[in-house]
Design an enzyme around this catalytic site. Structure first.
Site, PDB file in Angstrom:
ATOM      1  N   GLU A 178     -11.350  -0.712  -3.379  1.00 55.38           N
ATOM      2  CA  GLU A 178     -10.537  -0.136  -2.306  1.00 55.38           C
ATOM      3  C   GLU A 178      -9.421   0.680  -2.933  1.00 55.38           C
ATOM      4  O   GLU A 178      -9.307   0.780  -4.154  1.00 55.38           O
ATOM      5  CB  GLU A 178      -9.929  -1.270  -1.474  1.00 55.38           C
ATOM      6  CG  GLU A 178      -9.129  -2.233  -2.359  1.00 55.38           C
ATOM      7  CD  GLU A 178      -8.632  -3.477  -1.653  1.00 55.38           C
ATOM      8  OE1 GLU A 178      -8.881  -3.634  -0.458  1.00 55.38           O
ATOM      9  OE2 GLU A 178      -7.984  -4.291  -2.331  1.00 55.38           O
ATOM     10  N   ASP A 204       0.824  -1.207   0.000  1.00 54.62           N
ATOM     11  CA  ASP A 204       0.000   0.000   0.000  1.00 54.62           C
ATOM     12  C   ASP A 204       0.867   1.270   0.000  1.00 54.62           C
ATOM     13  O   ASP A 204       0.642   2.179   0.826  1.00 54.62           O
ATOM     14  CB  ASP A 204      -0.932   0.007   1.225  1.00 54.62           C
ATOM     15  CG  ASP A 204      -1.706  -1.296   1.359  1.00 54.62           C
ATOM     16  OD1 ASP A 204      -2.149  -1.820   0.329  1.00 54.62           O
ATOM     17  OD2 ASP A 204      -1.850  -1.787   2.496  1.00 54.62           O
TER      18      ASP A 204
HETATM   19  O1  FUB Z   1      -3.061  -3.845   2.998  1.00 57.45           O
HETATM   20  C1  FUB Z   1      -4.379  -3.902   3.447  1.00 57.45           C
HETATM   21  C2  FUB Z   1      -5.377  -3.659   2.352  1.00 57.45           C
HETATM   22  O2  FUB Z   1      -5.084  -4.432   1.203  1.00 57.45           O
HETATM   23  C3  FUB Z   1      -5.458  -2.252   1.881  1.00 57.45           C
HETATM   24  O3  FUB Z   1      -6.238  -1.455   2.703  1.00 57.45           O
HETATM   25  C4  FUB Z   1      -6.044  -2.460   0.546  1.00 57.45           C
HETATM   26  O4  FUB Z   1      -6.011  -1.356  -0.310  1.00 57.45           O
HETATM   27  C5  FUB Z   1      -5.305  -3.654   0.056  1.00 57.45           C
HETATM   28  O5  FUB Z   1      -4.083  -3.318  -0.497  1.00 57.45           O
END
Ligand code: FUB
Length: 319
Positions: A192, A33
């Protein structure tokens, strides 16, 4: 098949003619991330530690003068300072405003069965220490924040949760200045990890996108004439990972005329896609402002001096 080698001489030239040096992954360790940002004359990466069976109790940051030599700044933010938080920290966003540095982090608030809030921690310098506000931002429920400051100084925060939401931030950067609004114009499959930026008066909204049922995340984007939209879907920046790494959280940065895509992949754990590490590749635009597709590379964004320090564990093998 050999997937990645140690630091050896690798050549690349940016489209500004400047030589940059790097290899992918850009440093060792499971980090995901990546929030890539330029503060002053340094690149910074604020990632999450990507070990899903451990709780993320602190955040490390990394800085570099050249995208090659990275210095780790351990524990720029720690959970023990955050009284409202139930357990762990999630994917952050960091931005400079009012001469300070604002670190936005998702976390589950105490007393809530499920769901996430987004907290803010503030520092006088990029390496912290970041001191958290005593409660999460009121009105924000979700994960994966990103913050854009427009040319007129107005800041906007975007986050993932029940679709993609956004709101204006007050000048203090820690409270909403408008009601959260659903960002419209995105296709089905938004999950996301949104990111927003401005270039030549156009606003870009980039996001992991699952285009097929049971598929992995691509990176896709939409464009608008204003930070609040309406956004028009434009297409794919990066295809699904051939090795089936499910997520692709990213950020986009411009420095000295070259744009870079910071993203993650499971290079160090080819058989387990939840241990991810950070990559950088160049990002280029067409004359009409649309984004050229990025083909992920292990070469990264530059040239590594063969005499420089070799990180022996920057290696992985796919069987
Ligand atoms: O690393 C945790 C989660 O996985 C992040 O919040 C998302 O965007 C995905 O990368």
């Amino acid at each position: 098949m050999i997937m990645c080698c140690c630091s050896v001489t690798l050549f690349a030239q940016t489209n500004t003619g400047k030589k940059q040096t790097s290899t992918n992954p850009v440093f060792d360790g499971w980090y995901a991330d990546p929030e890539g940002v330029v503060f002053g004359d340094k690149y910074w990466i604020y990632p999450t530690y990507s070990a899903p069976f451990e709780q993320q109790l602190y955040m490390d940051a990394f800085s570099s003068p050249d995208l090659v030599h990275w210095r780790k700044h351990p524990k720029v933010l720690s959970v023990e300072n955050i009284s409202w938080l139930r357990n762990a920290l999630w994917a952050p966003a960091v931005i400079e405003a009012n001469g300070k540095y604002y670190f936005y982090f998702p976390a589950a608030p105490k007393g809530e069965e499920k769901g996430f809030g987004i907290g803010v921690a503030v520092a006088d310098q990029p390496e912290g220490p970041f001191m958290p506000m005593w409660k999460p931002i009121e009105g924000v429920h979700g994960i994966d924040p990103c913050v854009l400051i427009d040319k007129d100084g107005q800041a906007y925060i975007y986050w993932a949760g029940a679709g993609l939401h956004m709101a204006k931030l007050k000048p203090n950067m820690t409270e909403l200045a408008s009601e959260p609004k659903l960002v419209e114009g995105l296709p089905e499959g938004f999950k996301e990890g949104p990111f927003a930026f401005e270039r030549n008066g156009k606003y870009y909204f980039t996001f992991p996108w699952v285009r097929e049922k049971d598929g992995n995340e691509t990176l896709a984007y939409a464009m608008a004439d204003h930070p609040i939209g309406p956004f028009t879907f434009k297409g794919i920046i990066m295809d699904e990972s051939p090795t089936k790494c499910w997520t692709n959280h990213h950020s986009i940065v411009e420095y000295q005329g070259q744009w870079y895509l910071f993203y993650h992949h499971n290079d160090y754990s080819p058989k387990f896609d939840k241990n991810r590490s950070v990559r950088i590749d160049s990002l280029n635009f067409n004359p009409d402002g649309t984004i050229q597709k990025v083909i992920p590379t292990l070469r990264g964004v530059g040239l590594t001096n063969a005499r420089s320090h070799i990180q022996i564990d920057r290696y992985s093998a796919l069987q």
